[in-house]
Scaffold this motif. Structure first.
Motif, PDB file in Angstrom:
ATOM      1  N   PHE A 262       0.695  -1.186  -0.015  1.00  0.00           N
ATOM      2  CA  PHE A 262       0.004   0.013   0.181  1.00  0.00           C
ATOM      3  C   PHE A 262       0.738   1.336  -0.047  1.00  0.00           C
ATOM      4  O   PHE A 262       2.063   1.204   0.505  1.00  0.00           O
ATOM      5  CB  PHE A 262      -0.886  -0.060   1.167  1.00  0.00           C
ATOM      6  CG  PHE A 262      -1.848  -1.192   1.138  1.00  0.00           C
ATOM      7  CD1 PHE A 262      -3.025  -1.223   0.444  1.00  0.00           C
ATOM      8  CD2 PHE A 262      -1.691  -2.362   2.138  1.00  0.00           C
ATOM      9  CE1 PHE A 262      -3.984  -2.196   0.416  1.00  0.00           C
ATOM     10  CE2 PHE A 262      -2.629  -3.256   2.085  1.00  0.00           C
ATOM     11  CZ  PHE A 262      -3.886  -3.209   1.486  1.00  0.00           C
ATOM     12  N   MET A 263       0.248   2.324  -0.475  1.00  0.00           N
ATOM     13  CA  MET A 263       1.251   3.615  -0.436  1.00  0.00           C
ATOM     14  C   MET A 263       1.061   4.263   1.066  1.00  0.00           C
ATOM     15  O   MET A 263       2.055   4.850   1.410  1.00  0.00           O
ATOM     16  CB  MET A 263       0.133   4.528  -1.484  1.00  0.00           C
ATOM     17  CG  MET A 263       0.708   4.319  -2.799  1.00  0.00           C
ATOM     18  SD  MET A 263      -0.002   5.592  -3.906  1.00  0.00           S
ATOM     19  CE  MET A 263       0.314   4.877  -5.683  1.00  0.00           C
ATOM     20  N   ASN A 264      -0.167   4.103   1.470  1.00  0.00           N
ATOM     21  CA  ASN A 264      -0.007   4.672   2.972  1.00  0.00           C
ATOM     22  C   ASN A 264      -0.757   3.905   3.933  1.00  0.00           C
ATOM     23  O   ASN A 264      -1.759   3.926   4.522  1.00  0.00           O
ATOM     24  CB  ASN A 264      -0.923   6.047   2.889  1.00  0.00           C
ATOM     25  CG  ASN A 264      -2.338   5.766   2.048  1.00  0.00           C
ATOM     26  OD1 ASN A 264      -2.462   4.762   1.578  1.00  0.00           O
ATOM     27  ND2 ASN A 264      -2.697   6.623   1.586  1.00  0.00           N
ATOM     28  N   PRO A 265       0.202   2.464   4.302  1.00  0.00           N
ATOM     29  CA  PRO A 265      -0.702   1.594   5.127  1.00  0.00           C
ATOM     30  C   PRO A 265      -0.665   2.121   6.712  1.00  0.00           C
ATOM     31  O   PRO A 265      -1.394   1.704   7.370  1.00  0.00           O
ATOM     32  CB  PRO A 265       0.398   0.438   5.230  1.00  0.00           C
ATOM     33  CG  PRO A 265       1.710   0.990   4.748  1.00  0.00           C
ATOM     34  CD  PRO A 265       1.337   2.046   3.868  1.00  0.00           C
ATOM     35  N   ARG A 266      -0.046   3.231   6.976  1.00  0.00           N
ATOM     36  CA  ARG A 266       0.254   3.634   8.596  1.00  0.00           C
ATOM     37  C   ARG A 266      -1.055   4.221   8.905  1.00  0.00           C
ATOM     38  O   ARG A 266      -1.694   4.199  10.132  1.00  0.00           O
ATOM     39  CB  ARG A 266       1.008   4.672   8.603  1.00  0.00           C
ATOM     40  CG  ARG A 266       2.390   4.340   8.234  1.00  0.00           C
ATOM     41  CD  ARG A 266       3.081   3.410   9.414  1.00  0.00           C
ATOM     42  NE  ARG A 266       4.480   2.937   8.919  1.00  0.00           N
ATOM     43  CZ  ARG A 266       4.950   1.920   9.655  1.00  0.00           C
ATOM     44  NH1 ARG A 266       4.616   1.421  10.519  1.00  0.00           N
ATOM     45  NH2 ARG A 266       5.990   1.443   8.981  1.00  0.00           N
TER      46      ARG A 266
ATOM     47  N   LEU B 259      -6.661   5.411   1.251  1.00  0.00           N
ATOM     48  CA  LEU B 259      -5.716   3.981   0.977  1.00  0.00           C
ATOM     49  C   LEU B 259      -5.775   3.734  -0.474  1.00  0.00           C
ATOM     50  O   LEU B 259      -6.572   3.763  -1.219  1.00  0.00           O
ATOM     51  CB  LEU B 259      -6.711   2.837   1.828  1.00  0.00           C
ATOM     52  CG  LEU B 259      -5.784   1.750   1.639  1.00  0.00           C
ATOM     53  CD1 LEU B 259      -4.551   1.583   2.655  1.00  0.00           C
ATOM     54  CD2 LEU B 259      -6.527   0.498   2.316  1.00  0.00           C
ATOM     55  N   LYS B 260      -4.543   3.270  -1.013  1.00  0.00           N
ATOM     56  CA  LYS B 260      -4.134   3.007  -2.286  1.00  0.00           C
ATOM     57  C   LYS B 260      -3.263   1.784  -2.421  1.00  0.00           C
ATOM     58  O   LYS B 260      -2.275   1.972  -1.403  1.00  0.00           O
ATOM     59  CB  LYS B 260      -3.940   4.174  -3.288  1.00  0.00           C
ATOM     60  CG  LYS B 260      -4.698   5.197  -3.578  1.00  0.00           C
ATOM     61  CD  LYS B 260      -4.231   6.101  -4.520  1.00  0.00           C
ATOM     62  CE  LYS B 260      -5.456   7.108  -4.988  1.00  0.00           C
ATOM     63  NZ  LYS B 260      -4.998   8.240  -5.828  1.00  0.00           N
ATOM     64  N   VAL B 261      -3.467   0.905  -3.290  1.00  0.00           N
ATOM     65  CA  VAL B 261      -2.587  -0.283  -3.626  1.00  0.00           C
ATOM     66  C   VAL B 261      -1.513   0.183  -4.495  1.00  0.00           C
ATOM     67  O   VAL B 261      -1.763   0.866  -5.332  1.00  0.00           O
ATOM     68  CB  VAL B 261      -3.055  -1.334  -4.091  1.00  0.00           C
ATOM     69  CG1 VAL B 261      -2.202  -2.397  -4.621  1.00  0.00           C
ATOM     70  CG2 VAL B 261      -4.197  -1.892  -3.056  1.00  0.00           C
ATOM     71  N   SER B 262      -0.080   0.051  -4.080  1.00  0.00           N
ATOM     72  CA  SER B 262       0.885   0.605  -4.979  1.00  0.00           C
ATOM     73  C   SER B 262       1.372  -0.382  -5.903  1.00  0.00           C
ATOM     74  O   SER B 262       1.597  -0.052  -7.103  1.00  0.00           O
ATOM     75  CB  SER B 262       2.217   0.961  -4.089  1.00  0.00           C
ATOM     76  OG  SER B 262       2.551   0.156  -3.226  1.00  0.00           O
TER      77      SER B 262
ATOM     78  N   VAL C 232      -7.410  -3.800  -9.316  1.00  0.00           N
ATOM     79  CA  VAL C 232      -7.846  -3.235  -8.128  1.00  0.00           C
ATOM     80  C   VAL C 232      -8.900  -2.314  -8.326  1.00  0.00           C
ATOM     81  O   VAL C 232      -8.736  -1.457  -9.120  1.00  0.00           O
ATOM     82  CB  VAL C 232      -6.600  -2.621  -7.302  1.00  0.00           C
ATOM     83  CG1 VAL C 232      -7.364  -1.765  -6.084  1.00  0.00           C
ATOM     84  CG2 VAL C 232      -5.514  -3.195  -7.221  1.00  0.00           C
ATOM     85  N   LYS C 233     -10.215  -2.552  -7.575  1.00  0.00           N
ATOM     86  CA  LYS C 233     -11.241  -1.731  -7.583  1.00  0.00           C
ATOM     87  C   LYS C 233     -11.513  -1.110  -6.272  1.00  0.00           C
ATOM     88  O   LYS C 233     -11.200  -1.652  -5.270  1.00  0.00           O
ATOM     89  CB  LYS C 233     -12.469  -2.517  -8.056  1.00  0.00           C
ATOM     90  CG  LYS C 233     -12.619  -2.288  -9.678  1.00  0.00           C
ATOM     91  CD  LYS C 233     -14.231  -2.954  -9.952  1.00  0.00           C
ATOM     92  CE  LYS C 233     -14.979  -3.682  -9.168  1.00  0.00           C
ATOM     93  NZ  LYS C 233     -16.019  -4.136  -9.804  1.00  0.00           N
TER      94      LYS C 233
END
Length: 418
Positions: A222-226, A387-390, A405-406
């Protein structure tokens, strides 16, 4: 552990029961029915009820109640998770989890319940393992079983049950290899009369559909998993890798499964996608009231708000509603006193408005409090938390799979006070 399971439809009829230890009378459900009658909404029925001799633990899925009867103290979330597993298995086997479908497949349903719970304790709950033991029904198999008196139960033990990766069967082969992920977020929020956020949080889930040959090892970043709190994983996820690197590393089950669920509770991270301007007034004289509602887009990141619907539980003294909607249509149920305004797609250039008069019983006192508005909505291709998948990487196999990814945001319990 779990002694009995009752399936109850929306109107309160028990249409299926299964007992594992001793038969418990249906009369135990009377305690549940009493509480259900008092609840305004089926979802508001408390999941755990205590009776003199039992605990009743239930979930509400697809207009059905799954009610389990427990005689000893158990962790309630353990039972609730198992009931959700049962509903998910029915969905996976039959395409939907409804009363009609369950009644049409009663033999398979009882076979599944017999394998999923052994003497009241969960045994096989993985879909891949169950499908090797009990074959999913189809028309040809049903005809053959009817003619021969056979059943869907397999002759051999499932291979996955004996391996250290019990969620994945051996020897999986596909001509098209694909891995698709759906990130679905639900906003639970309460807004006060002025539009200020009183409470807001996001419940998120990552649903996966993985059809890959062999034994692939996947890594999802993820780009921002925190920003994720309170994360819960499918057993296939390597937890230590997540703790150290915030990366999802796993050998996936075959087919559809829930990879993880998460929570975003920090209120400043929860964007409210719409604003509501509303005015509901009941007058002391004249047995009438006025209603006006306008809805507009707020923090929707340029995406279109769809499936917009407003539901209002009116006071019992309101007899009818004479309203005009600039977009969509409204219905007022005289029996349940529920006003539903179905707007559809939100047009930012022309904001939808509902206004008009409410007629009340003559001589009835003015309602003590105004009803609240329940909002329903959907936003495609947006995770409201940000949240975004990298990237998604695959190891252990040489082919290149199709990946996708949707994102979907929808309203959970979204309430506006008036």
């Amino acid at each position: 552990m779990i002694h009995s399971l009752f399936l109850i439809n929306h109107s309160g009829d028990i249409f299926l029961e299964k007992h594992w230890k001793s038969v418990i009378s249906r009369s135990v459900c009377d305690y549940f029915f009493e509480v259900k009658e008092k609840a305004v909404d089926p979802e508001n029925v408390p999941p755990v009820l205590q009776t003199p001799h039992h605990y009743l633990i239930s979930i509400y899925r697809g207009k059905l109640f799954f009610l389990s009867v427990v005689q000893t103290e158990v962790p309630p979330l353990f039972v609730i998770e198992f009931l959700h597993r049962v509903a998910d298995t029915f969905q996976d086997y039959f395409g939907e989890c409804s009363e009609g479908v369950i009644k049409d497949n009663l033999v398979t349903v009882y076979e599944l319940l017999e394998e999923m719970l052994d003497n009241g304790f969960p045994l096989a709950t993985e879909s891949n393992v169950l499908k090797e033991m009990i074959r999913p029904p189809n028309i040809l198999r049903s005809v053959v079983n009817t003619l021969t008196g056979g059943s869907n139960v397999g002759d051999t033990l499932p291979t996955g049950q004996l391996s250290n990766v019990p969620w994945r069967r051996a020897g999986v082969k596909y001509t098209n290899n694909e891995a698709y992920f759906d990130i679905i977020e639900e906003i639970d929020a309460i807004l006060d009369k002025s539009g200020t956020t009183v409470f807001a949080e996001i419940q998120g889930v990552v649903e996966a559909c993985v059809r890959l040959t062999g034994m692939p090892d996947l890594t999802l970043s993820f780009m921002n998993p925190r920003l994720l709190d309170d994360v819960s994983f499918h057993p296939c996820v390597r937890f230590k890798r997540w703790e150290s690197e915030r990366v999802l590393s796993f050998i996936p089950p075959d087919g559809n499964f829930t990879l993880m669920t998460y929570h975003v509770s920090s209120q400043n991270l929860v964007a409210i996608p719409v604003y509501v301007k509303q005015s509901i007034n009941f007058f002391e004289t004249g047995s009438c009231g006025r209603l006006e509602i306008t809805i507009g887009p707020k923090q929707n990141m340029g995406k279109t708000v769809e499936g917009l619907m407003v539901t209002i539980h009116m006071p019992k003294v309101v007899l009818s509603a004479n309203l005009t909607a600039t977009q969509g249509n409204y219905t007022y149920d005289l029996t349940t006193k529920v006003l539903v305004w179905d707007i559809g797609k939100l047009n930012p250039q022309k904001l939808p408005n509902l206004r008009g008069s409410l007629s009340m019983q003559a001589g009835a006192p003015k309602p003590e409090e105004n009803p609240s508005l329940n909002i329903d909505l959907k936003i495609q291709q947006l995770a409201i938390s940000g949240l975004k998948v990298s990237r998604l990487d695959m190891y252990g196999e040489k082919y290149k799979p199709f990946k996708g990814v949707k994102y979907l945001t929808k309203a959970g319990k979204f309430q506006v006070r008036t």
